[in-house]
Motif scaffolding. Sequence first.
Motif, PDB file in Angstrom:
ATOM      1  N   ARG A 119       7.963  12.720  -4.906  1.00 15.19           N
ATOM      2  CA  ARG A 119       6.511  12.635  -5.036  1.00 15.19           C
ATOM      3  C   ARG A 119       5.933  13.761  -5.909  1.00 15.19           C
ATOM      4  NH1 ARG A 119       3.124  10.073  -1.423  1.00 15.19           N
ATOM      5  NH2 ARG A 119       4.850   9.995   0.055  1.00 15.19           N
ATOM      6  N   ARG A 148      -4.950   7.858  -5.627  1.00 19.67           N
ATOM      7  CA  ARG A 148      -5.813   8.738  -4.831  1.00 19.67           C
ATOM      8  C   ARG A 148      -5.268   8.894  -3.411  1.00 19.67           C
ATOM      9  NH1 ARG A 148     -10.109   6.268  -7.902  1.00 19.67           N
ATOM     10  NH2 ARG A 148     -10.163   4.539  -6.418  1.00 19.67           N
ATOM     11  N   ARG A 149      -4.831   7.792  -2.828  1.00 14.06           N
ATOM     12  CA  ARG A 149      -4.322   7.793  -1.465  1.00 14.06           C
ATOM     13  C   ARG A 149      -3.065   8.653  -1.329  1.00 14.06           C
ATOM     14  NH1 ARG A 149      -4.597   2.725  -1.052  1.00 14.06           N
ATOM     15  NH2 ARG A 149      -2.422   2.200  -1.475  1.00 14.06           N
ATOM     16  N   GLU A 150      -2.214   8.593  -2.365  1.00 12.06           N
ATOM     17  CA  GLU A 150      -0.944   9.316  -2.324  1.00 12.06           C
ATOM     18  C   GLU A 150      -1.064  10.748  -2.857  1.00 12.06           C
ATOM     19  OE1 GLU A 150       1.842   8.264  -1.055  1.00 12.06           O
ATOM     20  OE2 GLU A 150       1.407   6.147  -0.703  1.00 12.06           O
ATOM     21  N   GLY A 151      -2.250  11.124  -3.332  1.00 13.13           N
ATOM     22  CA  GLY A 151      -2.432  12.477  -3.854  1.00 13.13           C
ATOM     23  C   GLY A 151      -1.716  12.719  -5.163  1.00 13.13           C
ATOM     24  N   GLU A 189      -5.350   2.857  -9.053  1.00 16.76           N
ATOM     25  CA  GLU A 189      -6.094   4.103  -8.892  1.00 16.76           C
ATOM     26  C   GLU A 189      -6.304   4.427  -7.414  1.00 16.76           C
ATOM     27  OE1 GLU A 189      -9.643   3.882 -11.235  1.00 16.76           O
ATOM     28  OE2 GLU A 189      -8.553   3.934 -13.140  1.00 16.76           O
ATOM     29  N   ALA A 190      -6.532   3.399  -6.602  1.00 11.75           N
ATOM     30  CA  ALA A 190      -6.681   3.623  -5.163  1.00 11.75           C
ATOM     31  C   ALA A 190      -5.384   4.169  -4.575  1.00 11.75           C
ATOM     32  CB  ALA A 190      -7.077   2.311  -4.468  1.00 11.75           C
ATOM     33  N   MET A 191      -4.255   3.631  -5.014  1.00  9.83           N
ATOM     34  CA  MET A 191      -2.969   4.110  -4.510  1.00  9.83           C
ATOM     35  C   MET A 191      -2.733   5.558  -4.919  1.00  9.83           C
ATOM     36  SD  MET A 191       0.902   2.724  -5.191  1.00  9.83           S
ATOM     37  CE  MET A 191       0.735   1.338  -4.050  1.00  9.83           C
ATOM     38  N   ARG A 210       0.824  -1.203   0.000  1.00  7.02           N
ATOM     39  CA  ARG A 210       0.000   0.000   0.000  1.00  7.02           C
ATOM     40  C   ARG A 210       0.865   1.262   0.000  1.00  7.02           C
ATOM     41  NH1 ARG A 210      -5.280  -0.351   1.182  1.00  7.02           N
ATOM     42  NH2 ARG A 210      -5.298   1.640   2.330  1.00  7.02           N
ATOM     43  N   LYS A 211       2.016   1.149  -0.680  1.00  6.88           N
ATOM     44  CA  LYS A 211       2.924   2.284  -0.769  1.00  6.88           C
ATOM     45  C   LYS A 211       3.562   2.333  -2.148  1.00  6.88           C
ATOM     46  CE  LYS A 211       4.281   2.505   4.115  1.00  6.88           C
ATOM     47  NZ  LYS A 211       5.426   2.426   5.067  1.00  6.88           N
ATOM     48  N   ASP A 234      -6.455  -1.225  -7.884  1.00 10.40           N
ATOM     49  CA  ASP A 234      -5.430  -1.025  -6.858  1.00 10.40           C
ATOM     50  C   ASP A 234      -4.559   0.187  -7.180  1.00 10.40           C
ATOM     51  OD1 ASP A 234      -6.282  -3.192  -5.399  1.00 10.40           O
ATOM     52  OD2 ASP A 234      -4.776  -4.586  -6.185  1.00 10.40           O
TER      53      ASP A 234
END
Length: 273
Positions: A197, A241-244, A237-239, A187-188, A235
């Motif tokens: 980033r 979104r999570r990471e901005g 796209e979720a990452m 999840r990273k 997965d």
Amino acid sequence: MSNRTVFLISDGTGITAETFAKAILNQFESSHRFLRMPFTDTVDKAHNVVRDINYTARVEGKKPIVFTTLVNMEVLHVIKTECQAMMVDMFGTFISPLEAELGIKSNHRVGRFSDASKSREYHNRIEAINYALSHDDGQTNHDLESSDVILVGVSRTGKTPTSLYLAMQYGLKASNYPLIPEDFERRKLPPALLPHRKKIFGLTIQPERLSEIRNERRPNSRYASLDNCRREVADAEAMMRREGIRWLSTTTKSIEEISTTILQQVRPGDMLY
């Protein structure tokens, strides 16, 4: 308009004529056969081109279409007066009115790349291409700080061609990293990317289209299965979104559209020339 053979005549590479011609003819619901005739820089070469054009007109029973970026007036005169074709003289159409408006003469330079050895912009693009090739598909973490943009996404979302296009067209140093199941399990983002980033831009795609593309490469494999593609895309796209992370879908977009969107986001100043 019926389908025609299109001749692209230039005393340079013909790339400008080709780009312009395709942009114009794409406005019509018809297909065409394109023939690029580069380095037509002497009267003898012009006569050879004329023979090809007029032969095509006789065989096909239709006038070919000619797009030209010729700056040599003697060569252009041969093409204009002897061709049995519909002629689009791009430089004559645009440069002459600009000369009148600006009150100065153009330099009538032959070819975009004629002084490449003296062009810093050209050398920057070569350097960027080499950078993109050496940093393709996460090959190396070395010198990521020099990246102008780092593209991430699952395999086959268009990262490599986009990286090369950004390098070739804009001289941007683009590296790209595939997001893999191990990244999703953690999840990273890959650890090497974390310090950079702000340079990351994500590419995604509809799972159905991804499955089609992967099946061309590895037919009937788990890698290409629709279920696996759906899982990976979700997965990824979720990452993002999570990471901005900024991202876009490449499903229906051309490399040119993808690259322009990225450029607007990461280097808006490069849209100004």
